[in-house]
Motif scaffolding. Structure first.
Motif: not given
Length: 182
Positions: A21-26
């Motif tokens: 999720i963090q990678m997708l947000k970035a």
């Protein structure tokens, strides 16, 4: 009672999902930044007081440019000439037939020599002088065309030239007058 391995698996899966999720947000932030930057550049091109046209050339059998097709124009072009919807996909010979011979000559030089070409152009229909810059586009057989209205500069140069001519004639008369001993 829960099995310790299952708890560990659940915890590991949760961490992996959180990381994903963090990678997708970035990634989404990076994509939005790219969209914002592209929008800024598009607005810059659209709002500058310079005509912009992207033209794809049409070659004849002898390897000379026979015509071109308008791929894009900016808002300034639309304000000065025609709406984008009436230009995109049309041939230059349909829109500006009087300009075609001179523009195709310089477009050929631009594409064959792979360098920018600048030339003056007088557009008789609207009585405007342009400084034209042609540049190879990133797409094959495509030229970016920039035209800046240089009518005021041209008129000022004409006035200076006329004034210089008058001063030269006055100096010639004065020199001949003084040369005759009068």
């Amino acid at each position: 009672m829960d099995h310790p391995k299952c708890t560990h698996c659940f915890y590991t899966d949760g961490l992996a999902q959180q990381k994903r999720i963090q990678m997708l947000k970035a990634l989404r932030r990076a994509q939005q930044n790219e969209i914002d930057t592209n929008t800024q550049y598009t607005n810059l091109i659209d709002n500058m007081p310079i005509l912009y046209m992207k033209e794809q050339v049409i070659w004849d059998k002898e390897g000379n440019i026979a015509d071109s097709i308008y791929m894009d124009v900016n808002r300034y072009f639309e304000r000065c000439f025609l709406p984008k919807s009436e230009v995109i996909g049309k041939r230059a010979s349909e829109i500006f037939p009087e300009s075609l011979p001179e523009f195709t000559h310089f477009m050929e030089l631009t594409l064959k020599e792979k360098k920018s070409i600048t030339f003056p152009y007088y557009f008789k229909t609207v009585n405007i002088f342009y400084d034209v810059v042609l540049n190879c586009s990133t797409e094959p057989d495509t030229v970016d065309v920039f035209c800046m209205d240089s009518t005021e500069l041209h008129n000022a140069q004409q006035m200076l030239s006329a004034t210089n001519h008058k001063l030269s004639m006055a100096l010639e008369v004065a020199t001949s007058y003084l040369g005759n001993g009068i």
